[in-house]
Structure formats: C-alpha cells, structure tokens
Design a protein around this motif. Structure first.
Motif, PDB file in Angstrom:
ATOM      1  N   MET A  87     -27.244  21.606 -19.447  1.00  0.00           N
ATOM      2  CA  MET A  87     -28.576  21.501 -18.637  1.00  0.00           C
ATOM      3  C   MET A  87     -28.782  20.301 -17.910  1.00  0.00           C
ATOM      4  SD  MET A  87     -30.951  22.597 -21.614  1.00  0.00           S
ATOM      5  CE  MET A  87     -30.539  21.614 -22.877  1.00  0.00           C
ATOM      6  N   SER A  88     -29.501  20.690 -16.746  1.00  0.00           N
ATOM      7  CA  SER A  88     -29.727  19.596 -15.803  1.00  0.00           C
ATOM      8  C   SER A  88     -30.949  18.835 -16.149  1.00  0.00           C
ATOM      9  CB  SER A  88     -29.917  20.512 -14.274  1.00  0.00           C
ATOM     10  OG  SER A  88     -30.986  20.952 -14.398  1.00  0.00           O
ATOM     11  N   THR A  89     -30.862  17.803 -15.467  1.00  0.00           N
ATOM     12  CA  THR A  89     -32.234  16.701 -15.770  1.00  0.00           C
ATOM     13  C   THR A  89     -33.189  17.042 -14.830  1.00  0.00           C
ATOM     14  OG1 THR A  89     -30.549  14.904 -16.453  1.00  0.00           O
ATOM     15  CG2 THR A  89     -33.041  14.401 -15.960  1.00  0.00           C
ATOM     16  N   LEU A  90     -34.459  17.596 -15.493  1.00  0.00           N
ATOM     17  CA  LEU A  90     -35.426  17.864 -14.890  1.00  0.00           C
ATOM     18  C   LEU A  90     -36.566  16.732 -14.307  1.00  0.00           C
ATOM     19  CD1 LEU A  90     -37.046  20.084 -13.337  1.00  0.00           C
ATOM     20  CD2 LEU A  90     -38.483  20.535 -15.223  1.00  0.00           C
ATOM     21  N   LEU A  91     -37.048  15.905 -15.446  1.00  0.00           N
ATOM     22  CA  LEU A  91     -37.715  14.571 -15.206  1.00  0.00           C
ATOM     23  C   LEU A  91     -36.710  13.541 -15.635  1.00  0.00           C
ATOM     24  CD1 LEU A  91     -40.633  13.346 -14.797  1.00  0.00           C
ATOM     25  CD2 LEU A  91     -40.679  13.458 -17.117  1.00  0.00           C
ATOM     26  N   ARG A  92     -36.724  12.456 -15.050  1.00  0.00           N
ATOM     27  CA  ARG A  92     -36.149  11.327 -15.243  1.00  0.00           C
ATOM     28  C   ARG A  92     -36.924  10.023 -15.148  1.00  0.00           C
ATOM     29  NH1 ARG A  92     -31.959   7.600 -14.174  1.00  0.00           N
ATOM     30  NH2 ARG A  92     -32.360   7.842 -11.811  1.00  0.00           N
ATOM     31  N   LEU A  93     -37.188   9.045 -16.091  1.00  0.00           N
ATOM     32  CA  LEU A  93     -38.037   7.923 -16.183  1.00  0.00           C
ATOM     33  C   LEU A  93     -37.040   6.970 -16.043  1.00  0.00           C
ATOM     34  CD1 LEU A  93     -40.427   9.906 -16.389  1.00  0.00           C
ATOM     35  CD2 LEU A  93     -41.376   8.172 -17.861  1.00  0.00           C
ATOM     36  N   GLU A  94     -36.853   5.914 -15.310  1.00  0.00           N
ATOM     37  CA  GLU A  94     -35.758   4.912 -15.550  1.00  0.00           C
ATOM     38  C   GLU A  94     -36.442   3.490 -15.607  1.00  0.00           C
ATOM     39  OE1 GLU A  94     -32.334   5.038 -15.766  1.00  0.00           O
ATOM     40  OE2 GLU A  94     -32.563   3.328 -16.487  1.00  0.00           O
ATOM     41  N   GLY A  95     -36.754   3.134 -16.832  1.00  0.00           N
ATOM     42  CA  GLY A  95     -37.197   1.391 -16.812  1.00  0.00           C
ATOM     43  C   GLY A  95     -38.500   1.272 -16.053  1.00  0.00           C
ATOM     44  N   ILE A  96     -39.458   2.059 -16.508  1.00  0.00           N
ATOM     45  CA  ILE A  96     -40.693   1.992 -15.600  1.00  0.00           C
ATOM     46  C   ILE A  96     -41.952   1.287 -16.421  1.00  0.00           C
ATOM     47  CG2 ILE A  96     -40.674   4.474 -14.589  1.00  0.00           C
ATOM     48  CD1 ILE A  96     -43.145   4.965 -16.611  1.00  0.00           C
ATOM     49  N   GLU A  97     -42.408   0.596 -15.603  1.00  0.00           N
ATOM     50  CA  GLU A  97     -43.561  -0.483 -16.070  1.00  0.00           C
ATOM     51  C   GLU A  97     -44.760  -0.059 -15.468  1.00  0.00           C
ATOM     52  OE1 GLU A  97     -42.589  -4.842 -16.131  1.00  0.00           O
ATOM     53  OE2 GLU A  97     -44.499  -5.016 -15.468  1.00  0.00           O
ATOM     54  N   VAL A  98     -45.750   0.121 -16.318  1.00  0.00           N
ATOM     55  CA  VAL A  98     -47.081   0.398 -15.787  1.00  0.00           C
ATOM     56  C   VAL A  98     -48.378  -0.302 -16.720  1.00  0.00           C
ATOM     57  CG1 VAL A  98     -48.642   2.318 -15.414  1.00  0.00           C
ATOM     58  CG2 VAL A  98     -46.310   2.995 -16.033  1.00  0.00           C
ATOM     59  N   GLY A  99     -49.326  -0.628 -15.909  1.00  0.00           N
ATOM     60  CA  GLY A  99     -50.381  -1.637 -16.435  1.00  0.00           C
ATOM     61  C   GLY A  99     -51.647  -1.307 -16.254  1.00  0.00           C
ATOM     62  N   TYR A 100     -52.706  -2.002 -16.605  1.00  0.00           N
ATOM     63  CA  TYR A 100     -54.150  -2.058 -16.027  1.00  0.00           C
ATOM     64  C   TYR A 100     -54.417  -3.546 -15.668  1.00  0.00           C
ATOM     65  CZ  TYR A 100     -53.858   2.387 -18.656  1.00  0.00           C
ATOM     66  OH  TYR A 100     -53.748   3.591 -18.870  1.00  0.00           O
ATOM     67  N   GLU A 134     -35.850  11.225 -20.512  1.00  0.00           N
ATOM     68  CA  GLU A 134     -35.357  12.402 -19.746  1.00  0.00           C
ATOM     69  C   GLU A 134     -35.792  13.612 -20.185  1.00  0.00           C
ATOM     70  OE1 GLU A 134     -31.224  11.942 -18.440  1.00  0.00           O
ATOM     71  OE2 GLU A 134     -30.600  13.470 -19.705  1.00  0.00           O
ATOM     72  N   VAL A 135     -36.066  14.755 -19.532  1.00  0.00           N
ATOM     73  CA  VAL A 135     -36.366  15.958 -19.960  1.00  0.00           C
ATOM     74  C   VAL A 135     -35.358  16.754 -19.180  1.00  0.00           C
ATOM     75  CG1 VAL A 135     -38.182  17.883 -20.190  1.00  0.00           C
ATOM     76  CG2 VAL A 135     -38.864  15.150 -20.388  1.00  0.00           C
ATOM     77  N   ARG A 136     -34.809  17.715 -19.966  1.00  0.00           N
ATOM     78  CA  ARG A 136     -33.850  18.743 -19.300  1.00  0.00           C
ATOM     79  C   ARG A 136     -34.443  20.088 -19.269  1.00  0.00           C
ATOM     80  NH1 ARG A 136     -30.054  16.844 -23.511  1.00  0.00           N
ATOM     81  NH2 ARG A 136     -29.623  14.641 -23.246  1.00  0.00           N
ATOM     82  N   THR A 137     -33.854  20.729 -18.123  1.00  0.00           N
ATOM     83  CA  THR A 137     -34.517  22.035 -17.799  1.00  0.00           C
ATOM     84  C   THR A 137     -34.551  22.823 -19.003  1.00  0.00           C
ATOM     85  OG1 THR A 137     -33.701  21.812 -15.401  1.00  0.00           O
ATOM     86  CG2 THR A 137     -34.269  23.986 -16.203  1.00  0.00           C
ATOM     87  N   GLY A 138     -35.641  23.442 -19.171  1.00  0.00           N
ATOM     88  CA  GLY A 138     -35.735  24.330 -20.541  1.00  0.00           C
ATOM     89  C   GLY A 138     -36.050  23.853 -21.816  1.00  0.00           C
ATOM     90  N   GLU A 139     -36.186  22.501 -21.864  1.00  0.00           N
ATOM     91  CA  GLU A 139     -36.368  21.802 -23.128  1.00  0.00           C
ATOM     92  C   GLU A 139     -37.902  21.726 -23.461  1.00  0.00           C
ATOM     93  OE1 GLU A 139     -33.462  18.249 -24.511  1.00  0.00           O
ATOM     94  OE2 GLU A 139     -34.650  17.748 -22.642  1.00  0.00           O
ATOM     95  N   VAL A 140     -38.041  21.465 -24.457  1.00  0.00           N
ATOM     96  CA  VAL A 140     -39.531  20.947 -25.160  1.00  0.00           C
ATOM     97  C   VAL A 140     -39.338  19.416 -25.740  1.00  0.00           C
ATOM     98  CG1 VAL A 140     -41.512  21.149 -26.473  1.00  0.00           C
ATOM     99  CG2 VAL A 140     -40.391  23.295 -25.884  1.00  0.00           C
ATOM    100  N   VAL A 141     -39.865  18.484 -25.191  1.00  0.00           N
ATOM    101  CA  VAL A 141     -39.625  16.993 -25.388  1.00  0.00           C
ATOM    102  C   VAL A 141     -40.897  16.769 -25.902  1.00  0.00           C
ATOM    103  CG1 VAL A 141     -38.905  14.729 -24.788  1.00  0.00           C
ATOM    104  CG2 VAL A 141     -37.468  16.549 -23.936  1.00  0.00           C
ATOM    105  N   ALA A 142     -40.767  15.578 -27.178  1.00  0.00           N
ATOM    106  CA  ALA A 142     -42.011  15.382 -27.662  1.00  0.00           C
ATOM    107  C   ALA A 142     -42.221  13.781 -27.421  1.00  0.00           C
ATOM    108  CB  ALA A 142     -42.244  15.593 -28.933  1.00  0.00           C
ATOM    109  N   LEU A 143     -43.365  13.196 -26.893  1.00  0.00           N
ATOM    110  CA  LEU A 143     -43.505  11.759 -26.695  1.00  0.00           C
ATOM    111  C   LEU A 143     -44.437  11.406 -27.699  1.00  0.00           C
ATOM    112  CD1 LEU A 143     -42.646   9.306 -25.071  1.00  0.00           C
ATOM    113  CD2 LEU A 143     -44.559   9.912 -23.795  1.00  0.00           C
TER     114      LEU A 143
END
Ligand SMILES: Nc1ncnc2c1ncn2[C@@H]1O[C@H](COP(=O)(O)OP(=O)(O)OP(=O)(O)O)[C@@H](O)[C@H]1O
Ligand SMILES: [Mg+2]
Lengths: 237, 290
Positions: free
Chosen positions: A1-14, A26-35
C-alpha cells in the motif's frame, strides 16, 4: 500500500504555546487510521495544521508525495482532502442540500456533484428526507451526517473526521460508524480523531496515541487494544 | 389636504425608495458577510454620482445606461479596499474598524473635492424632463425608471446569492466563516467579492439618483447616515429588511414633506427608526435577540 498522507516531525502552536511537537504519522491508501488522545492532547490542532488552517512551524506534510504545508486551505482541499471539523461547523441558515453542494468545491467535484449527492443520500437516507430543512434545525446526529456528507461531496482521497462521536446517542453513533466503515470499503481513506477509543479502534486498521502534543504510542488495532497503557488510560479496563 | 396630494406624496416616496433600498442593500450585504460597517458607504455613492456625471458630460452617456459602468467602477473600488485594507481588520475590534473605514471615507471625500471642486453638480437626462399623468397624479419618468432599475438590481443580487455557486459561498461565509474555510472556500476572495458587490450597489444607486438629486463631495456622510438608518430599521444583515426599509423610510419622508415641511425629512426618518426599535429592537427583519 502506498502512503497517502505523511507527517514528518511537525510542530504547531498558538502564539507562545506549542500545542503539537515532533509529530510524525502516516496514512496509507485504503486505510482507516485513528488518532486518539484526551482533552487538549493536540488532535484538533494536528488536523487543522494538515488542512492549512494553522501554520506548520517545523516539519513536513505530504499528500501523495506532494508538499501540503504552506499551501492555503482552498489549495489543500483541491488536492483531495476533506476535513469534517470538530463541532460540525455547518451553515445553519442554509438548507441541507445547500450545505452538501457547498462541499463540492473543486472542478471535478462540482462536475460530478449530482452523482455524488445520490451516493451521499444512499449512505444517509435521513439527509434526503431533510433535504430542504435548514441545517441549524437538524438534530445532533443529523448534523454530523450532514457534515460528513458535505465532506464526501468533495470526492476526497482522504477524509479526516474530528470527533464524529461527540454528543451522539449510542444508536446514532453506531449508525454513523457503520456508515464510515462502508465509506472506507468503497475506497475512501480515513483519518479519524476520537476520544471514544473503543469505537475508533473498532473501525480502524491502525492508530496513534497523542499525549501532550506528542505521539506516545502507535501500532495496529490489535497491538493497541492489547496495550496495558491503552487499557488503563483510555478503555477503563 | 386633498387625496391627490397624499397620493402624489406616497407615489413619489415609493419611487424614490428604490434608491434608498439599493444603498441599504449594499451596506447590509457588507455588514452581513464581514461584520464590518462601511462608513465610507455614502462617499462611495458620491463617487458613483460623479462617475455618472463624467460619463454624461465627457462621453454623452445617459446615467440610465451609464449606471452599469458606475457599478462596475465601484465594484473595483470595493474589491480593492477589501483586499488591501479591510482584510487586515476583519477580526479586529469594532473601534479599529470604524477608524479605518472613516479614514477611507475621508480619502474618498477629499479626492472628490480635489477632482471635482466643492460646488453641487447635477446630471441631465432626457428622461427626467418627461412626466406621465395618472389621473390627478403625475409620475416623474426619471424616478419611475430609477425605481424599476433599483428593484431589478436588488432582484438580481438576490438571485446571485440564492442560485450561483459564488453567491452561495458568499452566504456560507456570512453564516459560518470558519466552516467555509474548512471546506476549502477562499474566504478572502469571497469577502472581496461581497465588498465589491456592496460598493457596486451603492455606486449604481448614486448613478441612478444623479439626475434627480444635486450632489457634492461633502454629501457622503449624510448618505452614509441615511443608509445606516435604513439598515437598522430593516434589521442588520437582512437584505429583505434593507429593501423594505428603504421603501418605508422614503415613503415616510415623503409623507413628512406633505404633512410637515420638506426640511423635516431627517426628523421623520429618525423618528421612524426610534419607533421601530422600541417595538422590534432587532429591526423589522432582524434575527438578533430582542
Ligand atoms: N485557538 C487556540 N488558542 C490558543 N491555544 C489553543 C487554541 N486551540 C487550542 N489551543 C490549545 O492547544 C492545545 C491542544 O488543543 P487541541 O484543541 O488540539 O486539543 P484536542 O486534542 O483536540 O482536545 P479535545 O479532545 O478536547 O478537542 C490545548 O492545550 C489547547 O488549550
Ligand atoms: Mg479537539
């Protein structure tokens, strides 16, 4: 399965606050991933960063190998990502039908909107019945259906949902999660943020656990269900 | 006081009301979508009048045709003002928005003063010279055409908002800007379009009224105030309210001129405002809490 979404070391703030740091997933094509994660863990912040609603201070976000970070939400949605936000965020004084059609934003989605609308009505017959009702007068469950339907109207490659279970009665919740499973079976990849860990994992292939803005744990559904930490902290077993 | 005089007043008021409606529709659209009060509204209208005047005097275009170009010109002004200025203060406190918009009003007024001088002007149109007689009541053809076009433009705006994808996006952004952003709407562009359309409405209103009323650069403020008055009477953000409110205020002013004195115009419209707010604090069609 190919990788559809990939987050690499992200930092976010307010402002001065860093809400999410060093998050990779990462989320691969066809998957359901829970966060999953508790209140204030940074789940919503992560989704907002993916959609471009918050700037990414560090790290990389890619959809299908193409950089998303730095793009505007309208560009990102046009790349095939739909975000069903926390609290639904419908257009309360517009009809259900108008809410749904607004979701068909991109050129291709607009061209296929009649066909997609039929599909959405098949998934959620309740929405067809309430077609001409103002979205603000829908029940909580119907509003969630409308928000998911609006997301689907974009014909997304990746559907991201932020706490779809919030405030729903068990019966409605069951229907909605069954429909999400069907949406995934017919080819839509899903990233779902949840506090209802049991529900979310039942639907998902894999999951990530976010604690204090960092990924504390990740693995397949079975690995996570077997984890002592998950059992204790999230499932109350 | 005979019936013909009253009928005459009612009709003149109603016909002039189309212009009031169009002014107020523009203001209420801008407010409804961005929650920004356009204090430069009246000055934009004055620019619509001067554009009509230039088209008429330099190019010989009748204002009843030239109003389309005036609306287009003001659309560009509104779009640019939103993109370059208002965009920065959409989320700012109200007092900052007011300062900025008053600044825009001052710039527009003084630019008109430099360009056209302080003396009142009037545009000539063949139509204003002709009248029709309905029994004892006469109908000023200019006012009749002005009214018809104002109603037509308001109707077109309604259809745009109700039926077109861009119009729906404008309503969506007014309803829930965050929701619009989440589904990928370019909200900044939608805001600029909405501001442009609001300015185009008042620009068209200015052009359409230019053969009827004399105008000068200093007239902007009182036109802004008249527009606010109508928008509050109709209910902030309500298009229907602005439309009905415009007709109502105009008829009331016209009746005031018949029964009191022509100079009592403002007194009548503000009394109407107070009377309506006493009974419906959110305005005639306002949805806000009482
Ligand atoms: N607009 C904001 N301004 C400042 N801080 C914020 C803002 N939104 C969220 N935060 C902070 O960022 C952190 C992460 O919040 P976030 O909303 O991402 O959590 P969450 O995991 O979605 O929680 P919940 O399950 O309660 O929705 C929290 O500490 C929160 O207080
Ligand atoms: Mg959240």
């Amino acid at each position: 399965m190919s990788t559809l979404l990939r987050l690499e070391g992200i930092e976010v703030g307010y402002g001065d606050l860093t809400a999410v740091r060093e998050v990779s997933l990462e989320v691969r094509t066809g998957e359901v991933v829970a966060l999953i994660g508790g209140n204030g863990a940074g789940k919503t912040t992560t989704l907002r960063a993916i959609t471009g609603l918050l700037p990414v201070r560090r790290g990389v976000i890619e959809l299908d190998g193409q950089r998303l970070d730095g793009l505007s939400p309208s560009r990102i949605v046009a790349r095939g990502l739909a975000h069903v936000p926390e609290g639904r965020q419908l257009f309360p004084t517009m009809t259900v039908r108008e809410n749904l059609e607004l979701g068909a934003a991109g050129r291709e989605a607009r061209a296929r909107r009649h066909e997609t609308l039929e599909w959405v009505f098949r998934l959620f017959p309740r929405l067809q019945e309430r077609n001409r009702q103002l979205a603000g007068t829908l029940s909580g469950g119907e509003q969630q259906m409308c928000a998911i339907g609006r997301g689907l109207m974009a014909r997304p490659r990746l559907l991201m949902l932020d706490e779809p279970s919030l405030g729903l009665a068990p019966v409605v919740l069951k229907t909605i999660f069954e429909t999400l499973a069907e949406i995934n079976r017919t080819g839509t990849t899903i990233l779902v943020v949840e506090q209802n860990v049991a529900r979310a994992l039942a639907l998902s292939h894999r999951g990530y656990v976010l604690e204090n803005g960092r990924i504390a744990l990740s693995g397949s559904r079975d690995e996570l269900l077997a984890s002592g930490h998950i059992k204790q902290a999230y499932l109350g077993l | 006081m005979d019936a013909a005089l009253i009928g005459q007043g009612l009709l003149s008021g109603l016909l002039f009301g189309g212009v009031y409606s169009l002014m107020a529709v523009g203001l209420t659209l801008i407010f409804g979508v961005m929650r920004v009060v356009n204090f430069a509204h009246g000055d934009m209208m004055v620019w619509g009048m001067y554009l009509a005047w230039m088209l008429a005097t330099r190019l010989g275009v009748d204002p009843y045709a030239g109003f389309v170009l005036c609306a287009g010109g003001l659309f560009v002004v509104g779009f640019v003002v939103q993109r370059t200025l208002v965009d920065r203060i959409v989320d700012a406190p109200h007092e900052m928005q007011i300062l900025l918009m008053l600044g825009v009003a001052l710039v527009l007024e003084n630019a008109a003063l430099v360009a056209f001088g302080p003396d009142p002007q009037r545009v000539r149109s063949a139509l204003t010279a002709s009248t029709l007689w309905l029994g004892p009541i006469f109908v000023d053809v200019g006012r009749l055409v002005t009214f018809g076009l104002a109603v037509l433009l308001t109707g077109a705006l309604y259809l745009f908002l109700a039926r077109t994808p861009l119009g729906r996006s404008v309503r969506a952004a007014a309803d829930n800007p965050y929701g619009a952003l989440v589904i990928g709407t370019d909200v900044r562009r939608v805001y600029a379009v909405a501001f442009g359309i609001g300015a185009a409405c008042v620009g068209a209103a200015g052009a359409l009224v230019s053969p009827i009323l004399p105008f000068q650069p200093a007239g902007g403020l009182s036109l802004s105030v008249a527009s606010f008055n109508i928008v509050i009477i109709g209910g902030m953000g309500s298009l229907l309210g602005a439309f009905v409110g415009g007709l109502l205020v105009s008829v009331a002013e016209s009746m005031g001129a018949v029964f009191l004195a022509p100079s009592m115009k403002e007194l009548v419209s503000f009394s109407l405002l107070i009377a309506i707010l006493l009974f419906r604090p959110a305005g005639l069609f306002g949805k806000g809490s009482a």
